[in-house]
Design a protein around this motif. Structure first.
Motif, short mmCIF file in Angstrom:
data_model
loop_
_atom_site.label_atom_id
_atom_site.label_comp_id
_atom_site.label_asym_id
_atom_site.label_seq_id
_atom_site.Cartn_x
_atom_site.Cartn_y
_atom_site.Cartn_z
N MET A 1 0.45 -1.14 0.31
CA MET A 1 0.32 0.39 0.21
C MET A 1 0.58 0.81 -0.08
O MET A 1 1.69 1.35 0.59
CB MET A 1 -0.94 0.33 1.32
CG MET A 1 -1.80 1.20 1.11
SD MET A 1 -3.04 1.56 2.98
CE MET A 1 -4.24 0.09 2.43
N THR A 2 0.50 2.46 -0.93
CA THR A 2 0.77 3.38 -1.08
C THR A 2 0.86 4.10 0.09
O THR A 2 0.14 4.42 1.00
CB THR A 2 0.69 4.37 -1.88
OG1 THR A 2 0.88 3.46 -3.27
CG2 THR A 2 1.46 5.01 -1.85
N ILE A 3 1.85 5.00 0.81
CA ILE A 3 1.57 5.69 2.20
C ILE A 3 2.29 7.44 2.64
O ILE A 3 2.95 7.71 0.96
CB ILE A 3 2.73 5.31 3.40
CG1 ILE A 3 4.29 5.70 3.24
CG2 ILE A 3 2.23 3.85 3.67
CD1 ILE A 3 4.67 5.79 4.37
N ILE A 4 1.72 7.91 3.38
CA ILE A 4 2.07 9.49 2.81
C ILE A 4 2.46 9.49 3.49
O ILE A 4 1.92 10.13 5.09
CB ILE A 4 0.43 10.27 2.41
CG1 ILE A 4 -0.64 9.98 1.69
CG2 ILE A 4 0.09 11.58 2.52
CD1 ILE A 4 -2.03 10.39 0.84
N PRO A 5 4.34 10.07 4.12
CA PRO A 5 4.42 10.28 5.23
C PRO A 5 4.50 12.08 5.62
O PRO A 5 4.36 12.52 4.11
CB PRO A 5 5.98 10.14 5.04
CG PRO A 5 6.26 9.86 3.14
CD PRO A 5 4.79 9.97 3.12
N GLU A 6 4.54 12.39 6.92
CA GLU A 6 4.65 13.75 6.93
C GLU A 6 4.91 14.27 8.53
O GLU A 6 4.22 13.40 9.12
CB GLU A 6 3.43 14.63 6.10
CG GLU A 6 2.10 14.49 7.07
CD GLU A 6 0.37 15.34 6.81
OE1 GLU A 6 0.70 15.78 6.85
OE2 GLU A 6 -0.38 14.24 6.56
N THR A 7 5.54 15.36 8.83
CA THR A 7 5.51 16.17 9.89
C THR A 7 4.64 17.04 10.36
O THR A 7 4.05 18.28 9.91
CB THR A 7 7.00 16.73 10.37
OG1 THR A 7 7.75 15.40 10.13
CG2 THR A 7 7.41 17.11 11.19
N ILE A 8 3.77 16.41 11.41
CA ILE A 8 2.91 17.47 11.49
C ILE A 8 3.24 18.05 13.33
O ILE A 8 3.83 17.40 13.84
CB ILE A 8 1.71 16.83 11.77
CG1 ILE A 8 1.88 16.00 13.30
CG2 ILE A 8 0.90 16.17 10.68
CD1 ILE A 8 0.03 15.27 12.91
N THR A 9 2.40 19.16 13.50
CA THR A 9 2.75 20.04 14.80
C THR A 9 1.16 19.86 16.10
O THR A 9 0.21 20.20 15.33
CB THR A 9 3.25 21.11 14.86
OG1 THR A 9 4.68 20.89 14.49
CG2 THR A 9 3.70 21.23 16.47
N ILE A 10 0.71 19.42 17.27
CA ILE A 10 -0.41 18.36 18.36
C ILE A 10 0.71 19.64 19.61
O ILE A 10 1.12 19.94 20.00
CB ILE A 10 -0.22 16.91 17.89
CG1 ILE A 10 -0.17 16.70 16.62
CG2 ILE A 10 -1.36 17.15 19.62
CD1 ILE A 10 -0.38 14.96 17.21
N PRO A 11 -0.73 20.30 19.44
CA PRO A 11 -0.74 21.62 20.23
C PRO A 11 -1.12 20.83 22.06
O PRO A 11 -1.77 19.71 21.63
CB PRO A 11 -2.08 22.32 20.32
CG PRO A 11 -3.13 21.93 19.42
CD PRO A 11 -2.38 21.07 18.33
N VAL A 12 -0.10 20.13 22.80
CA VAL A 12 -0.42 19.89 24.03
C VAL A 12 -1.20 21.03 25.00
O VAL A 12 -0.43 22.23 25.77
CB VAL A 12 0.85 19.22 24.32
CG1 VAL A 12 0.58 18.34 25.76
CG2 VAL A 12 1.50 18.97 23.67
N ALA A 13 -1.34 20.25 25.78
CA ALA A 13 -2.34 21.50 27.15
C ALA A 13 -1.63 22.32 27.74
O ALA A 13 -2.08 23.11 28.73
CB ALA A 13 -3.06 19.95 28.29
N ASP A 14 -0.30 21.40 28.36
CA ASP A 14 1.02 22.90 28.78
C ASP A 14 1.38 23.74 28.12
O ASP A 14 1.94 24.58 28.14
CB ASP A 14 1.90 22.09 29.51
CG ASP A 14 2.76 21.03 28.54
OD1 ASP A 14 2.72 21.38 27.23
OD2 ASP A 14 3.32 20.34 28.34
#
Length: 244
Positions: A1-14
């Motif tokens: 299966m083909t995949i789509i890689p990426e880098t993301i940023t997720i906000p944390v509660a702190d």
């Protein structure tokens, strides 16, 4: 299966921002997403390779940079003495509450994605400890712990103020623990403690011990690598996810 890689940023509660490597199947993802917790050396090519393989199997897979409060984004460490020293320095700055906040942020992000109904977690060594900890405190459906160390001790901040193993009654999902018989970090005594805690808490679990296999057996090109144990462990992980 083909995949789509990426880098993301997720906000944390702190208030911090959590960088993460995301491997997304090109087609429709399975209803269970996966969080992969890195070992001492951060999100290195080995760990990204695990995420890519899981995405190829159809799973939306997220690999958080748990050292993000103390290391620059994208930094990973070589498997050298210097890399180990830096890795241990970073590990000893990763507090229990921060690790849990990061996983909780990942759960929220994944839960908002289309078709995702639940989240599993896989962790290697220090990341195995982190995955076990998360399973104790957060709604993780299935957990695969590969040679997660320090569970019965208070040797690292993630296992303080009381050992993470003491939190075992909080596990609500299924857990498998995979370890080599010759693992000097997790000896027979500690394996017995882990098995006993899981049994006493009534956790649905399996503890698999590979004969004549040492710590970190999963990684090709390392002294401890064992192809047979890796293949078996990988098949157990895929089976766990398929039944999650």
């Amino acid at each position: 299966m083909t995949i789509i890689p990426e880098t993301i940023t997720i906000p944390v509660a702190d208030g911090t921002s959590l960088p993460a490597y995301l491997a997304r199947p090109a087609g429709r993802a399975a209803p269970v997403a996966v969080i992969v917790a890195h070992e001492l050396f951060a999100v290195n090519p080995d760990i990204r390779g695990v995420a890519d393989a899981l995405a190829q199997a159809g799973y939306l897979t997220l690999v958080p940079e748990f050292y993000h409060r103390h290391a620059e984004p994208g930094r990973w460490l070589e498997r050298t003495d210097a890399g180990r020293r830096e890795g241990f320095a970073l590990l000893h700055q990763l507090r229990r509450q921060d690790a849990l906040a990061d996983v909780e942020a990942c759960l929220s992000w994944l839960g908002a994605q289309p078709d995702i109904q639940r989240t599993a977690m896989i962790g290697f060594s220090a990341g195995g400890h982190l995955a076990y900890l998360a399973a104790c405190r957060l709604p993780i459906s299935h957990t695969a712990v590969l040679y997660g160390g320090w569970l019965p001790t208070t040797d690292i901040p993630m296992s303080r103020p009381t050992p993470t193993l003491d939190l075992t009654p909080g596990i609500s999902g299924r857990l498998i623990y995979l370890v080599g018989e010759d693992d000097t970090l997790i000896d027979a005594g500690q394996r017995g403690q882990i098995r006993g805690a899981l049994e006493q808490a009534g956790v649905e679990h399996e503890l698999v011990v590979y004969p004549d296999v040492g710590h970190a057996f999963f990684w090709p090109g390392t002294p401890a690598f064992d192809q047979k144990a890796r293949d078996h462990a990988w098949n157990r992980i895929l089976s766990l996810l398929a039944n999650s």
